[in-house]
Structures are given as C-alpha cells and as structure tokens.
Enzyme design. Structure first.
Site, PDB file in Angstrom:
ATOM      1  N   HIS A 172      54.520  35.859  35.348  1.00 34.68           N
ATOM      2  CA  HIS A 172      55.139  36.112  36.653  1.00 34.68           C
ATOM      3  C   HIS A 172      56.395  35.253  36.812  1.00 34.68           C
ATOM      4  CE1 HIS A 172      50.819  37.103  38.034  1.00 34.68           C
ATOM      5  NE2 HIS A 172      51.465  38.252  37.925  1.00 34.68           N
ATOM      6  N   LYS A 213      40.490  43.678  49.018  1.00 36.82           N
ATOM      7  CA  LYS A 213      40.224  42.775  47.896  1.00 36.82           C
ATOM      8  C   LYS A 213      40.156  41.338  48.383  1.00 36.82           C
ATOM      9  CE  LYS A 213      42.186  45.072  43.865  1.00 36.82           C
ATOM     10  NZ  LYS A 213      43.211  44.949  42.814  1.00 36.82           N
ATOM     11  N   ARG A 225      54.143  44.522  31.023  1.00 39.13           N
ATOM     12  CA  ARG A 225      53.606  43.892  29.829  1.00 39.13           C
ATOM     13  C   ARG A 225      53.472  44.898  28.697  1.00 39.13           C
ATOM     14  NH1 ARG A 225      48.433  41.903  32.926  1.00 39.13           N
ATOM     15  NH2 ARG A 225      48.801  44.014  33.596  1.00 39.13           N
ATOM     16  N   SER A 251      46.481  37.874  35.577  1.00 37.14           N
ATOM     17  CA  SER A 251      45.799  36.900  36.425  1.00 37.14           C
ATOM     18  C   SER A 251      44.287  37.013  36.270  1.00 37.14           C
ATOM     19  CB  SER A 251      46.187  37.107  37.891  1.00 37.14           C
ATOM     20  OG  SER A 251      47.543  36.828  38.081  1.00 37.14           O
TER      21      SER A 251
END
Length: 162
Positions: free
Chosen positions: A17, A41, A90, A127
C-alpha cells in the site's frame, strides 16, 4: 491543482500500500488515502486506528492526507475535488475485480481510475494474508512498517494501548 484518491480498507496498511501511495504522491499535488468503511465487515483495527497508523506511516509525504469514507467512492472524489482514483494491482485477478468498478465510477462521475502495479516484492502480499501469517506465528515484519508491525503484534497478543 491535481488530486487523487487511494481507497482501501487498509487493515493493516502494508508496504505494498505504501508503495502505491508514495508513487501517487510523486504524481499528484494532493493524495487522499481513503479508509473505506464497510459496515458489513469488522476489521482487526478500528477505522480510527487505521487512520492514525497510516498518518504516522506517511508523515514524510506532506501532500498525503488520510480520512475515512462510507458510501459511494465517487462522492468522495467529488467532495475532494479530485479527478483520479488510484488502485494498486498485484496480479491479473485484481484487475478483473477492479475493472468493472473503474468503469462504473467513470460513468457515475467522470473520474478516471489509474491502475498502478505494486512493487514485485509485494505482489503476493495482502492485508488478510499478513494478518493470518502473524496470527499463526509467522514473520509478518517484512511486509509492514515497524510501527504497523508492532501494532499488529500488540493486537494479536491482546496488548492494550493507554
């Protein structure tokens, strides 16, 4: 003055990040790191903790600010007078997930999404994966700044900060 928004949950903010934010800060006058709140969440870190950790981690980037956001991302882009959303990629699976959102955001607001490839050293890092590795006793330090690594380990070990 150009401005870009870098949205994410950042639970926690990884070196991948950081790489994207740093490169974005070199290309825009203002960068808003948006800690996107998903009411469905529950993160390991509270939104306020994430903001504080990112602010500390990006303190050397004077054109970067951090805030939370709930709702449509394009509304934040408009509120911040930004023109660009920056998303780190990614792998090709990230692109497949992000492309429809980028198209919808452009249709809703005219905001363009810039996809930035992360440093290959962090292409496998998420993460969620970092938290899982750390919870199971693996070494997560290579993927986090020292302060964020310490905060993660404190959370896992139940250390309360005063």
């Amino acid at each position: 003055m150009s401005a870009a928004v870098c949205p994410g949950s950042y639970d926690p903010f990884t070196l991948g990040h950081r790489f994207v934010v740093e490169r974005t800060a070199a290309r825009f006058d203002r960068v808003i790191v948006a800690v996107v709140v998903n009411p469905n969440k529950q993160g390991m870190f509270s939104v306020d903790e994430r903001i504080a950790l990112i602010e500390r981690d990006c303190a050397d980037l004077p054109n970067v600010s951090v805030r939370s956001w709930t709702g449509l991302l394009v509304d934040l882009v408009h509120d911040e007078d930004a023109t660009t959303i920056v998303k780190g990629l990614r792998a090709e699976t990230d692109f497949a997930y992000e492309a429809p959102m980028a198209q919808m955001n452009r249709e809703l607001s005219g905001a363009e999404t810039l996809f930035m490839l992360t440093d290959p050293r962090y292409a496998h890092v998420s993460s969620s994966l970092v938290k899982e590795v750390a919870k199971l006793g693996g070494e997560a330090a290579p993927y986090l700044s020292p302060a964020i690594h310490q905060a993660l380990m404190d959370k896992i070990n139940g250390v309360r900060k005063v």
